[in-house]
Design a protein around this motif. Structure first.
Motif, PDB file in Angstrom:
ATOM      1  N   ARG A  35      53.111  42.078  35.057  1.00  0.00           N
ATOM      2  CA  ARG A  35      51.645  42.007  34.970  1.00  0.00           C
ATOM      3  C   ARG A  35      51.149  40.569  34.865  1.00  0.00           C
ATOM      4  NH1 ARG A  35      51.398  44.825  30.078  1.00  0.00           N
ATOM      5  NH2 ARG A  35      49.390  43.845  29.744  1.00  0.00           N
ATOM      6  N   VAL A  36      51.935  39.705  34.232  1.00  0.00           N
ATOM      7  CA  VAL A  36      51.548  38.294  34.108  1.00  0.00           C
ATOM      8  C   VAL A  36      51.478  37.658  35.497  1.00  0.00           C
ATOM      9  CG1 VAL A  36      52.227  36.031  33.211  1.00  0.00           C
ATOM     10  CG2 VAL A  36      52.489  38.057  31.776  1.00  0.00           C
ATOM     11  N   ALA A  37      52.461  37.934  36.349  1.00  0.00           N
ATOM     12  CA  ALA A  37      52.484  37.377  37.703  1.00  0.00           C
ATOM     13  C   ALA A  37      51.299  37.863  38.527  1.00  0.00           C
ATOM     14  CB  ALA A  37      53.789  37.735  38.406  1.00  0.00           C
ATOM     15  N   VAL A  38      51.008  39.155  38.421  1.00  0.00           N
ATOM     16  CA  VAL A  38      49.878  39.722  39.170  1.00  0.00           C
ATOM     17  C   VAL A  38      48.584  39.058  38.730  1.00  0.00           C
ATOM     18  CG1 VAL A  38      48.524  41.824  39.551  1.00  0.00           C
ATOM     19  CG2 VAL A  38      51.029  41.921  39.620  1.00  0.00           C
ATOM     20  N   ARG A  39      48.396  38.945  37.418  1.00  0.00           N
ATOM     21  CA  ARG A  39      47.162  38.346  36.900  1.00  0.00           C
ATOM     22  C   ARG A  39      47.071  36.865  37.248  1.00  0.00           C
ATOM     23  NH1 ARG A  39      42.109  38.305  36.445  1.00  0.00           N
ATOM     24  NH2 ARG A  39      41.234  37.810  34.418  1.00  0.00           N
ATOM     25  N   LEU A  40      48.185  36.155  37.180  1.00  0.00           N
ATOM     26  CA  LEU A  40      48.198  34.732  37.534  1.00  0.00           C
ATOM     27  C   LEU A  40      47.797  34.543  38.989  1.00  0.00           C
ATOM     28  CD1 LEU A  40      48.713  31.771  36.954  1.00  0.00           C
ATOM     29  CD2 LEU A  40      51.163  32.210  37.295  1.00  0.00           C
ATOM     30  N   ASP A  41      48.323  35.370  39.875  1.00  0.00           N
ATOM     31  CA  ASP A  41      47.950  35.317  41.293  1.00  0.00           C
ATOM     32  C   ASP A  41      46.443  35.511  41.450  1.00  0.00           C
ATOM     33  OD1 ASP A  41      47.423  36.825  44.015  1.00  0.00           O
ATOM     34  OD2 ASP A  41      49.362  35.827  44.281  1.00  0.00           O
ATOM     35  N   GLU A  42      45.881  36.508  40.748  1.00  0.00           N
ATOM     36  CA  GLU A  42      44.438  36.767  40.807  1.00  0.00           C
ATOM     37  C   GLU A  42      43.640  35.566  40.318  1.00  0.00           C
ATOM     38  OE1 GLU A  42      44.716  41.569  39.796  1.00  0.00           O
ATOM     39  OE2 GLU A  42      43.961  40.176  38.278  1.00  0.00           O
ATOM     40  N   LEU A  43      44.073  34.959  39.214  1.00  0.00           N
ATOM     41  CA  LEU A  43      43.350  33.823  38.636  1.00  0.00           C
ATOM     42  C   LEU A  43      43.375  32.606  39.547  1.00  0.00           C
ATOM     43  CD1 LEU A  43      44.539  34.141  34.938  1.00  0.00           C
ATOM     44  CD2 LEU A  43      42.253  34.657  35.834  1.00  0.00           C
ATOM     45  N   ILE A  44      44.513  32.352  40.167  1.00  0.00           N
ATOM     46  CA  ILE A  44      44.602  31.213  41.096  1.00  0.00           C
ATOM     47  C   ILE A  44      43.669  31.443  42.276  1.00  0.00           C
ATOM     48  CG2 ILE A  44      46.106  30.014  42.741  1.00  0.00           C
ATOM     49  CD1 ILE A  44      48.389  30.426  40.656  1.00  0.00           C
ATOM     50  N   ARG A  45      43.675  32.645  42.812  1.00  0.00           N
ATOM     51  CA  ARG A  45      42.776  32.968  43.936  1.00  0.00           C
ATOM     52  C   ARG A  45      41.313  32.861  43.525  1.00  0.00           C
ATOM     53  NH1 ARG A  45      45.772  34.677  48.145  1.00  0.00           N
ATOM     54  NH2 ARG A  45      47.921  35.262  47.648  1.00  0.00           N
ATOM     55  N   GLN A  46      41.000  33.270  42.303  1.00  0.00           N
ATOM     56  CA  GLN A  46      39.626  33.152  41.795  1.00  0.00           C
ATOM     57  C   GLN A  46      39.195  31.690  41.741  1.00  0.00           C
ATOM     58  OE1 GLN A  46      39.029  35.182  38.026  1.00  0.00           O
ATOM     59  NE2 GLN A  46      37.315  33.855  37.501  1.00  0.00           N
ATOM     60  N   LYS A  47      40.060  30.820  41.227  1.00  0.00           N
ATOM     61  CA  LYS A  47      39.738  29.395  41.111  1.00  0.00           C
ATOM     62  C   LYS A  47      39.580  28.760  42.490  1.00  0.00           C
ATOM     63  CE  LYS A  47      39.146  27.215  37.961  1.00  0.00           C
ATOM     64  NZ  LYS A  47      37.885  26.725  37.325  1.00  0.00           N
ATOM     65  N   VAL A  48      40.447  29.139  43.428  1.00  0.00           N
ATOM     66  CA  VAL A  48      40.360  28.611  44.788  1.00  0.00           C
ATOM     67  C   VAL A  48      39.028  29.015  45.424  1.00  0.00           C
ATOM     68  CG1 VAL A  48      41.320  28.864  47.118  1.00  0.00           C
ATOM     69  CG2 VAL A  48      42.829  28.379  45.202  1.00  0.00           C
ATOM     70  N   ASP A  49      38.636  30.272  45.254  1.00  0.00           N
ATOM     71  CA  ASP A  49      37.350  30.736  45.793  1.00  0.00           C
ATOM     72  C   ASP A  49      36.186  29.972  45.162  1.00  0.00           C
ATOM     73  OD1 ASP A  49      38.600  32.569  47.453  1.00  0.00           O
ATOM     74  OD2 ASP A  49      38.200  34.296  46.150  1.00  0.00           O
ATOM     75  N   GLU A  50      36.256  29.791  43.858  1.00  0.00           N
ATOM     76  CA  GLU A  50      35.205  29.072  43.134  1.00  0.00           C
ATOM     77  C   GLU A  50      35.037  27.654  43.660  1.00  0.00           C
ATOM     78  OE1 GLU A  50      35.274  26.989  38.840  1.00  0.00           O
ATOM     79  OE2 GLU A  50      35.595  29.152  38.777  1.00  0.00           O
ATOM     80  N   LYS A  51      36.142  27.004  43.987  1.00  0.00           N
ATOM     81  CA  LYS A  51      36.107  25.628  44.460  1.00  0.00           C
ATOM     82  C   LYS A  51      35.828  25.513  45.957  1.00  0.00           C
ATOM     83  CE  LYS A  51      36.899  23.349  40.756  1.00  0.00           C
ATOM     84  NZ  LYS A  51      35.876  22.408  40.308  1.00  0.00           N
ATOM     85  N   GLY A  52      35.906  26.628  46.686  1.00  0.00           N
ATOM     86  CA  GLY A  52      35.688  26.573  48.134  1.00  0.00           C
ATOM     87  C   GLY A  52      36.903  26.065  48.891  1.00  0.00           C
ATOM     88  N   TRP A  53      38.074  26.169  48.276  1.00  0.00           N
ATOM     89  CA  TRP A  53      39.322  25.739  48.900  1.00  0.00           C
ATOM     90  C   TRP A  53      39.936  26.906  49.663  1.00  0.00           C
ATOM     91  CZ3 TRP A  53      41.413  23.348  43.737  1.00  0.00           C
ATOM     92  CH2 TRP A  53      40.662  22.218  43.415  1.00  0.00           C
ATOM     93  N   GLU A  54      41.108  26.708  50.227  1.00  0.00           N
ATOM     94  CA  GLU A  54      41.778  27.753  50.998  1.00  0.00           C
ATOM     95  C   GLU A  54      43.267  27.786  50.647  1.00  0.00           C
ATOM     96  OE1 GLU A  54      43.228  28.575  55.594  1.00  0.00           O
ATOM     97  OE2 GLU A  54      41.831  26.935  55.189  1.00  0.00           O
ATOM     98  N   ILE A  55      43.756  28.971  50.329  1.00  0.00           N
ATOM     99  CA  ILE A  55      45.188  29.135  50.071  1.00  0.00           C
ATOM    100  C   ILE A  55      45.884  29.385  51.400  1.00  0.00           C
ATOM    101  CG2 ILE A  55      46.959  30.645  49.088  1.00  0.00           C
ATOM    102  CD1 ILE A  55      45.090  31.124  46.736  1.00  0.00           C
ATOM    103  N   VAL A  56      46.875  28.556  51.692  1.00  0.00           N
ATOM    104  CA  VAL A  56      47.708  28.760  52.871  1.00  0.00           C
ATOM    105  C   VAL A  56      48.915  29.603  52.476  1.00  0.00           C
ATOM    106  CG1 VAL A  56      49.037  27.632  54.687  1.00  0.00           C
ATOM    107  CG2 VAL A  56      46.923  26.580  53.864  1.00  0.00           C
ATOM    108  N   ALA A  57      49.501  29.308  51.322  1.00  0.00           N
ATOM    109  CA  ALA A  57      50.642  30.070  50.824  1.00  0.00           C
ATOM    110  C   ALA A  57      50.645  29.995  49.299  1.00  0.00           C
ATOM    111  CB  ALA A  57      51.948  29.522  51.379  1.00  0.00           C
ATOM    112  N   LEU A  58      51.056  31.099  48.669  1.00  0.00           N
ATOM    113  CA  LEU A  58      51.129  31.170  47.218  1.00  0.00           C
ATOM    114  C   LEU A  58      52.257  32.107  46.834  1.00  0.00           C
ATOM    115  CD1 LEU A  58      50.044  30.864  44.266  1.00  0.00           C
ATOM    116  CD2 LEU A  58      48.434  32.699  44.799  1.00  0.00           C
ATOM    117  N   GLU A  59      53.140  31.644  45.979  1.00  0.00           N
ATOM    118  CA  GLU A  59      54.201  32.490  45.437  1.00  0.00           C
ATOM    119  C   GLU A  59      54.306  32.239  43.942  1.00  0.00           C
ATOM    120  OE1 GLU A  59      56.115  34.995  46.303  1.00  0.00           O
ATOM    121  OE2 GLU A  59      55.462  35.000  48.383  1.00  0.00           O
TER     122      GLU A  59
END
Length: 143
Positions: A35-59
Motif C-alpha cells: 500500500r505504501v508503494a501504491v500511495r507513493l506512486d499516486e503522490l508523485i503523480r499528484q505533485k507532477v500534475d500540480e507542477k505541470g510536469w510530465e512523467i516519462v517513466a516511474l518505478e
C-alpha cells in the motif's frame, strides 16, 4: 515518449528538459512496497500534475524510487527532488504511522542527472525494466 523529440514552449523560449531522479529511504530500507508503494506512486503523480510536469517513466521499488520527469526550465534538479521528497514524506508518514516510528526521516539524499548524454528512450527503458534485472523480486513484493 519514444522516437521524436517533444519540446515545450514558453514565452521566453523552447525547451526539452528531462531529469532522471533516484530517491531512497533512509538506510535504503525496503519499506516502499504494498500500500505504501501504491500511495507513493499516486503522490508523485499528484505533485507532477500540480507542477505541470510530465512523467516519462516511474518505478517504485522496495528500497528506492526511479523517476524520469520532464520539467520546466525554472525548476532545478534540487527543487524537483525536494518537491517530491518533502511532500511524499509528510503525507506517507501521516498515513502510515509505522514509517515514522521506524524512521523519523523518510528519505535520504537523492541522485539526479539531466537526460541528454543518453537518449530519452534509453533512460525510459532502463527505468521500465528495473524488475527484469537479475536478483530483483516481483513488483509489489515488499510491504
Amino acid at each position: 515518449m519514444t522516437g521524436t523529440r517533444k519540446v515545450q514552449r514558453s514565452s521566453g523560449g523552447v525547451y526539452d528538459l528531462g531529469l532522471h531522479e533516484v530517491c531512497g529511504p533512509k538506510y535504503r530500507r525496503p519499506i516502499l512496497g504494498g500500500r505504501v508503494a501504491v500511495r507513493l506512486d499516486e503522490l508523485i503523480r499528484q505533485k507532477v500534475d500540480e507542477k505541470g510536469w510530465e512523467i516519462v517513466a516511474l518505478e517504485v521499488m522496495p528500497d528506492h524510487v526511479r523517476l524520469f520527469v520532464k520539467h520546466d526550465p525554472k525548476s532545478s534538479a534540487s527543487c524537483a527532488a525536494n518537491q517530491f521528497k518533502g511532500f511524499t514524506s509528510r503525507v506517507l508518514q501521516a498515513e502510515f504511522p509505522h514509517l515514522k516510528s521506524r524512521m523519523p526521516t523518510l528519505w535520504s539524499s537523492y541522485f539526479a542527472a539531466s537526460v541528454g548524454a543518453v537518449s530519452t528512450a534509453t533512460v525510459e527503458k532502463y527505468i521500465n525494466t528495473q524488475w527484469e534485472r537479475a536478483g530483483k523480486k516481483e513488483k509489489g513484493d515488499a510491504s
